[in-house]
Design a protein around this motif. Structure first.
Motif, mmCIF file in Angstrom:
data_model
loop_
_atom_site.group_PDB
_atom_site.id
_atom_site.type_symbol
_atom_site.label_atom_id
_atom_site.label_comp_id
_atom_site.label_asym_id
_atom_site.label_seq_id
_atom_site.Cartn_x
_atom_site.Cartn_y
_atom_site.Cartn_z
ATOM 1 N N ILE A 55 -1.384 -7.531 8.390
ATOM 2 C CA ILE A 55 -0.835 -6.655 8.803
ATOM 3 C C ILE A 55 -1.389 -6.504 10.263
ATOM 4 N N GLU A 78 -5.580 -3.847 1.397
ATOM 5 C CA GLU A 78 -4.367 -3.346 2.165
ATOM 6 C C GLU A 78 -3.983 -1.789 1.738
ATOM 7 N N TYR A 80 -0.915 0.145 1.280
ATOM 8 C CA TYR A 80 0.658 -0.138 1.376
ATOM 9 C C TYR A 80 1.326 1.015 1.945
ATOM 10 N N SER A 100 -2.229 -1.342 12.692
ATOM 11 C CA SER A 100 -3.060 -1.709 11.690
ATOM 12 C C SER A 100 -3.298 -0.683 10.564
ATOM 13 N N ASP A 101 -3.326 -0.902 9.340
ATOM 14 C CA ASP A 101 -3.841 -0.017 8.284
ATOM 15 C C ASP A 101 -5.192 0.458 8.482
ATOM 16 N N GLY A 122 -3.217 1.710 -2.594
ATOM 17 C CA GLY A 122 -3.543 0.229 -2.154
ATOM 18 C C GLY A 122 -4.744 -0.193 -2.974
ATOM 19 N N SER A 260 4.480 -6.741 5.270
ATOM 20 C CA SER A 260 3.634 -7.658 5.433
ATOM 21 C C SER A 260 3.990 -8.291 6.965
ATOM 22 N N ARG A 508 -0.990 -8.841 -4.752
ATOM 23 C CA ARG A 508 -0.711 -7.569 -4.903
ATOM 24 C C ARG A 508 -0.035 -7.375 -6.053
#
Length: 620
Positions: A55, A78, A80, A100-101, A122, A260, A508
């Motif tokens: 990401i 991640e 989500y 970004s996360d 996540g 993604s 995932r």
């Protein structure tokens, strides 16, 4: 998805760039796209990071990442739903410099403090250093998809995504005697009573669904459980409503997990779970205007009775997906075994782990960094045949005798054998006694082992055997909860994490969304096992969407290799013999084991002793 490591210490001579680099180097496979090191100005905190860019691929999203001249983070995983959280934080006045996360986690922690983890859908393990308060905050996802290990004393706290980063800076690698015996005799390594314990002494794990805080003044990590599944909740719902709700939750979960900035694919067996994920992926891809060229990856074994090539091909034809296959062999197992064990770090149950390892390797070779997978469905939906007798016990304990009889007949019609007798009937009405009896039975099995060195058994005989724990089961949900949240699934998730990260890929799992799992646990047992089928409500959800040969196939399938045939291979047997010799030399096994004939067994057969010898010898 990344590799993280770091050290906290009041001793300013301990934290050095070369030490952090050593930790980072040992995790290079987890993050081949970049590396970062950071030490605070007081030299009391240092982080290292290996990046797998998924990401926001820009340099601005690299780690360690800093926020507000106060917080620094290293993060693996991640989030989500990071876009939705980001939007809420922007409304609260927060500004972001990346897409970004990772930055979303930092802002969430600043705003929500330790409660931030309750907002995340996540898989994650992250560590945040607060320079203002000299405190560390760490957290791990609800089900334990991402790992976080640590060693600690009054002077040093060191953490990492994998144990090898801790071993690289001098942490001892001493296997716990109780766990070795549990693995050799019972076949598992996860500590059932204390989830912080690992297979090795003095190396600990932050448990799933926990966060931890550590002050530089005390150097003590305080752990807090932040979320749990409610196995007691029961809702009234029709089958049609349950099918609709489950389909909606799966659709949302897959949609989030397709987010993604790199190529996404899927692992695919011929079973219901991964095929379900593939169907919901297809539905999401239909909404996109450009061609996807979506790729799936499978392990196949032509000529083997459990080969799933035909069902895999049938699914891919229906979906229009491009399938890639690999056929691991016994020769390749010998070639890769040391490397496989290096990545797994702790013993594993069977050669099925190697098949999974090769599937992730195949994805990497085809340029796919992210794979969706159906793992987790069996634990939450009662997919294993071992759950059937627990379901019958629930029915009997609630005086539903005719329903229990009907189900036994339905199992028989589906060629599913269920062991059921007087002891099971008694267990239905005396669940506490049954749990105690099961614990005593396993304990007796350990102490009566004919292969464990007597000296090793004396080390633990008569002491509290903390590695054995059996839950009190009054209903099907009790055993499903135990395997999902206490003992079982975390071990399977460890296999997937190490196998995927060994090749710089991430996996995932759409079935491991908290709202989805909570919903399934709120359903009656008949939605999970019914009419002779496991995962009943999932089958009803996919009825007409997937071929009947997949939806209504009562046989449990999934990446099972021909282990029995492999263990008959001369090279594999030589490796087993060498392993037994090592275990005898280390006074773990009795010398008499060297004269015992190797007994090749399939993956799911009990007492897979020779496989365990083979694996344990690589881990000590």
């Amino acid at each position: 998805m990344c590799g993280i490591a770091g050290i906290i210490s009041p001793d300013t001579s301990i934290i050095r760039a070369d030490t952090l680099k050593t930790m980072s180097d040992s995790l290079a496979h987890r993050g081949p796209d970049g590396e970062g090191l950071w030490i605070n100005k007081h030299n009391t905190a240092g982080f290292s990071h290996r990046r797998l860019a998924v990401i926001d691929l820009s340099a601005a999203a690299s780690q360690p990442m800093h926020y507000g001249d106060r917080y620094s983070i290293v993060y693996n995983g991640e989030i989500y739903n990071y876009k939705e959280i980001r939007s809420d934080l922007q409304k609260a006045g927060y500004h972001f410099r990346t897409e970004s996360d990772t930055e979303v986690i930092l802002a969430s922690y600043d705003f929500y403090k330790e409660n931030c983890v309750k907002y995340f859908d996540g898989m994650f393990a992250f560590v945040i250093w607060d320079e203002k308060t000299n405190t560390l905050f760490c957290a791990r996802d609800i089900f334990g998809e991402k790992p976080l290990y640590y060693v600690s004393d009054k002077n040093v706290f060191a953490f990492a995504s994998e144990m090898k980063a801790l071993w690289a800076i001098g942490a001892a690698k001493n296997a716990d005697e109780k766990m070795m015996i549990n693995y050799l005799v019972l076949g598992y390594v996860q500590h059932a009573a204390n989830k912080s314990n690992t297979f090795y002494k003095n190396i600990y794990s932050v448990p799933p669904a926990h966060y931890g805080t550590l002050s530089a003044d005390t150097m003590q990590l305080e752990l807090t459980k932040y979320r749990d599944i409610n196995k007691e909740q029961s809702i009234k719902i029709t089958e049609e409503e349950a099918v609709s709700k489950l389909g909606s939750l799966l659709s949302d979960s897959v949609r989030y997990r397709l987010r993604s900035d790199v190529a996404v694919g899927s692992s695919l067996s011929g079973g219901l779970d991964s095929s379900t994920a593939a169907w919901f992926i297809q539905q999401q891809l239909k909404k996109r205007t450009t061609g996807t060229g979506f790729k799936t990856f499978s392990a196949v074994f032509p000529g083997f009775g459990k080969d799933e090539s035909a069902r895999i091909s049938e699914t891919c034809r229906q979906m229009g997906f491009e399938n890639h296959t690999v056929t691991p062999s016994s020769e390749e197992l010998v070639r890769d075994f040391e490397k496989l064990c290096y990545h797994q770090e702790e013993p594993f149950a069977s050669s099925g782990i190697y098949a999974q390892y090769r599937v992730f390797e195949l994805a990497k070779k085809n340029g796919v960094k992210v794979l969706l997978d159906g793992q987790g469905a069996d634990e939450i939906l009662g997919g294993y045949t071992k759950y059937l007798h627990w379901y019958l016990q629930e029915l009997v304990s609630r005086n539903k005798f005719s329903k229990a009889k009907k189900e036994r007949m339905a199992f028989r019609e589906n060629n599913i054998s269920v062991r059921w007798g007087l002891k099971n009937a008694l267990a239905a009405f005396l669940p506490s006694h049954a749990a105690l009896a099961l614990e005593k039975r396993e304990y007796s099995k350990l102490l009566s082992s004919s292969v464990i060195n007597a000296g090793l058994l004396r080390e633990v005989k008569g002491k509290e055997w903390q590695g054995i724990y059996k839950p009190v089961v009054t209903k099907l949900n009790d055993i499903l909860y135990h395997n999902t949240m206490e003992h079982g699934m975390e071990e399977l998730l460890r296999y997937a994490d190490r196998n995927s990260m060994a090749h710089g890929t991430e996996v995932r799992l759409p079935f491991l969304n908290f709202d989805l799992v909570s919903f399934i646990f709120s359903l009656p047992a008949s939605c999970k096992i019914n009419n002779g089928f496991t995962k009943y409500i999932l089958r009803k959800t996919m009825n007409g969407r997937l071929p009947d040969s997949i939806v209504w196939n009562p046989e449990k399938t999934g990446f099972e290799p021909p282990q029995k045939k492999w263990l008959q291979d001369k090279q594999v047997q030589e490796l087993i013999t060498e392993s037994k010799q090592k275990l005898v030399k280390e006074k773990i096994l009795k010398p008499s084991v060297l004269t015992k004939k190797i007994i090749p067994l399939e993956v799911h057969e009990p007492d897979n002793a020779d496989w365990r010898y083979l694996t344990l010898a690589q881990m000590i």
